[in-house]
Enzyme design. Sequence first.
Site, PDB file in Angstrom:
ATOM      1  N   ASP A   1      53.066  24.330  -2.014  1.00 11.62           N
ATOM      2  CA  ASP A   1      53.147  25.451  -1.056  1.00 11.62           C
ATOM      3  C   ASP A   1      53.874  26.656  -1.661  1.00 11.62           C
ATOM      4  OD1 ASP A   1      55.730  24.383  -1.068  1.00 11.62           O
ATOM      5  OD2 ASP A   1      55.839  24.051   1.097  1.00 11.62           O
TER       6      ASP A   1
ATOM      7  N   TYR B   1      57.706  28.711 -12.066  1.00 16.30           N
ATOM      8  CA  TYR B   1      57.005  27.476 -11.682  1.00 16.30           C
ATOM      9  C   TYR B   1      55.856  27.798 -10.718  1.00 16.30           C
ATOM     10  CZ  TYR B   1      56.014  23.344  -8.818  1.00 16.30           C
ATOM     11  OH  TYR B   1      55.372  22.353  -8.111  1.00 16.30           O
TER      12      TYR B   1
ATOM     13  N   LYS C   1      51.736  27.357 -11.216  1.00 14.09           N
ATOM     14  CA  LYS C   1      50.887  26.530 -10.339  1.00 14.09           C
ATOM     15  C   LYS C   1      49.794  27.400  -9.697  1.00 14.09           C
ATOM     16  CE  LYS C   1      51.221  22.716  -9.476  1.00 14.09           C
ATOM     17  NZ  LYS C   1      50.710  21.485 -10.149  1.00 14.09           N
TER      18      LYS C   1
HETATM   19  P1  NAD Z   1      57.415  14.991 -11.807  1.00 11.89           P
HETATM   20  O1  NAD Z   1      58.155  16.087 -12.481  1.00 11.89           O
HETATM   21  O2  NAD Z   1      58.186  13.878 -11.170  1.00 11.89           O
HETATM   22  O3  NAD Z   1      56.401  14.291 -12.846  1.00 11.89           O
HETATM   23  C1  NAD Z   1      55.571  15.040 -13.686  1.00 11.89           C
HETATM   24  C2  NAD Z   1      54.890  14.063 -14.629  1.00 11.89           C
HETATM   25  O4  NAD Z   1      54.004  14.800 -15.486  1.00 11.89           O
HETATM   26  C3  NAD Z   1      55.868  13.309 -15.546  1.00 11.89           C
HETATM   27  O5  NAD Z   1      55.554  11.929 -15.577  1.00 11.89           O
HETATM   28  C4  NAD Z   1      55.647  13.944 -16.912  1.00 11.89           C
HETATM   29  O6  NAD Z   1      55.902  13.054 -17.996  1.00 11.89           O
HETATM   30  C5  NAD Z   1      54.177  14.327 -16.817  1.00 11.89           C
HETATM   31  N1  NAD Z   1      53.820  15.410 -17.734  1.00 11.89           N
HETATM   32  C6  NAD Z   1      54.468  16.582 -17.924  1.00 11.89           C
HETATM   33  N2  NAD Z   1      53.860  17.318 -18.864  1.00 11.89           N
HETATM   34  C7  NAD Z   1      52.779  16.589 -19.288  1.00 11.89           C
HETATM   35  C8  NAD Z   1      51.749  16.816 -20.237  1.00 11.89           C
HETATM   36  N3  NAD Z   1      51.709  17.957 -20.948  1.00 11.89           N
HETATM   37  N4  NAD Z   1      50.812  15.883 -20.377  1.00 11.89           N
HETATM   38  C9  NAD Z   1      50.836  14.727 -19.669  1.00 11.89           C
HETATM   39  N5  NAD Z   1      51.796  14.445 -18.764  1.00 11.89           N
HETATM   40  C10 NAD Z   1      52.766  15.371 -18.578  1.00 11.89           C
HETATM   41  O7  NAD Z   1      56.442  15.693 -10.787  1.00 11.89           O
HETATM   42  P2  NAD Z   1      56.078  15.318  -9.273  1.00 11.89           P
HETATM   43  O8  NAD Z   1      57.200  15.731  -8.402  1.00 11.89           O
HETATM   44  O9  NAD Z   1      55.567  13.936  -9.229  1.00 11.89           O
HETATM   45  O10 NAD Z   1      54.880  16.355  -9.024  1.00 11.89           O
HETATM   46  C11 NAD Z   1      53.527  15.994  -9.277  1.00 11.89           C
HETATM   47  C12 NAD Z   1      52.631  17.153  -8.916  1.00 11.89           C
HETATM   48  O11 NAD Z   1      52.825  17.511  -7.541  1.00 11.89           O
HETATM   49  C13 NAD Z   1      52.898  18.419  -9.723  1.00 11.89           C
HETATM   50  O12 NAD Z   1      51.673  19.023 -10.060  1.00 11.89           O
HETATM   51  C14 NAD Z   1      53.697  19.302  -8.769  1.00 11.89           C
HETATM   52  O13 NAD Z   1      53.481  20.675  -9.050  1.00 11.89           O
HETATM   53  C15 NAD Z   1      53.110  18.885  -7.431  1.00 11.89           C
HETATM   54  N6  NAD Z   1      54.030  19.052  -6.301  1.00 11.89           N
HETATM   55  C16 NAD Z   1      55.214  18.362  -6.260  1.00 11.89           C
HETATM   56  C17 NAD Z   1      56.061  18.519  -5.164  1.00 11.89           C
HETATM   57  C18 NAD Z   1      57.352  17.765  -5.039  1.00 11.89           C
HETATM   58  O14 NAD Z   1      58.082  17.946  -4.049  1.00 11.89           O
HETATM   59  N7  NAD Z   1      57.705  16.891  -5.958  1.00 11.89           N
HETATM   60  C19 NAD Z   1      55.704  19.397  -4.118  1.00 11.89           C
HETATM   61  C20 NAD Z   1      54.504  20.101  -4.223  1.00 11.89           C
HETATM   62  C21 NAD Z   1      53.652  19.899  -5.305  1.00 11.89           C
END
Ligand code: NAD
Length: 359
Positions: A136, A161, A165
């Site tokens: 969001d 960030y 996105k």
């Molecule tokens: P996180 O930071 O916990 O995990 C990210 C994962 O991506 C890690 O396992 C990391 O090793 C892997 N990664 C990073 N760079 C990489 C690369 N170049 N190649 C392969 N793997 C790679 O993230 P999360 O909180 O699980 O978020 C997952 C998705 O959800 C993201 O796209 C994030 O933008 C989106 N998101 C997260 C939230 C939240 O509250 N956590 C909210 C909205 C959207």
Amino acid sequence: MKNMLITGGAGFIGANFTRYILQNDPQAQIVNLDLLTYAGSLENLRDLPDESRYTFVNGDICDRELIGRLINDHAINIIVHFAAETHVDRSIFGPSTFVQTNVIGAFTLLDAARKAWLEDKVVPVEQARFHHISTDEVFGSLQPEDPPFSETTPYAPRSPYAASKASSDHLALAYHHTYGLPVTITNCSNNYGPYQFPEKLIPLMIANALERKPLPVYGDGQQIRDWLHVEDHCEAIYRVLQNGRLGETYLVGGDNQTRNLDLVQTLCAIMDEVRPGAPHTDLIRFVPDRPGHDRRYAIDASKIHAELGWAPRHNLRDGLRQTVQWYLDHPQWIEAIRDQGGYQDWIERNYAQRTEERS
Ligand code: NAD
Ligand code: TYD
């Protein structure tokens, strides 16, 4: 046929989603591609249900040759793209990895999928699906009286960030409109639950409270976030994969708008119950604010509710209680993260300069 490539499946949401799919979809075969950055850990993938349907690959989403090979070798027809750099504070210190992973990485995956599915016809395109996970935060910051974000809210990202996105969302939709790539997108609010890396607000507060360390609240603590339990998020993604319309975006929220300070105080009350002693609110410290800190996020999730029948099942209080209990039950998980090179460095880098403002 459900041969799924999950990217970032060793991170917080990706690991929860991997478990969710192995538990709920007996037909799915999963390849998990993860670079195992500081945020990814194989600890998050211990004791998976039905591991025979699961393969882990340590690699980079920017590695075009590797992605092409994985799609071909495993006849991948579903890509669920989680991998990203995700922490706003880190994007302020070092935006370049955010552009590399979130923009170039998403582009690399989209283009590899286009080639494999639309040119080489590795799998029937009617069975193919590229689902992009977004946030969001691409919509910017709301004032207290503004209506919540919806699918028609203009993009206005304000952190490196969020901007990275937003770029990936635009690329995903461009690949749908230009090439006919079967794309769907979800933009969700702040997730919480098991396996979240303790740099984000909720697990950081729990981990610090367990050690009776200070609980750093940025600015006045009046910023509002809408908290979504990660299991509700996984269910929403699964519904979109099954029945979401191609080229569409769905907003996913927890219907739990809360001020940061209220959230931290609720966590303190839960901690007082499970670890009695001096009130945990004594540990709260107001520290200098994050630059460009978005004031409020809120989600109108009526589209996914109306079209796909999804609604969040967790209320915040119960979800927080369950999450605190998960961290209490997994001290070795917290230890493993803390011992990992770089965690303490990050804590010092982000918080040492934030001297207390008032308490
Ligand atoms: P996180 O930071 O916990 O995990 C990210 C994962 O991506 C890690 O396992 C990391 O090793 C892997 N990664 C990073 N760079 C990489 C690369 N170049 N190649 C392969 N793997 C790679 O993230 P999360 O909180 O699980 O978020 C997952 C998705 O959800 C993201 O796209 C994030 O933008 C989106 N998101 C997260 C939230 C939240 O509250 N956590 C909210 C909205 C959207
Ligand atoms: P965070 O978990 O980093 O998620 P996001 O920035 O993507 O919303 O932060 C959630 C909120 O908590 C955000 O308003 C910043 C605030 N916050 C603090 O007050 N103290 C902290 O130590 C952290 C990490 C975040």
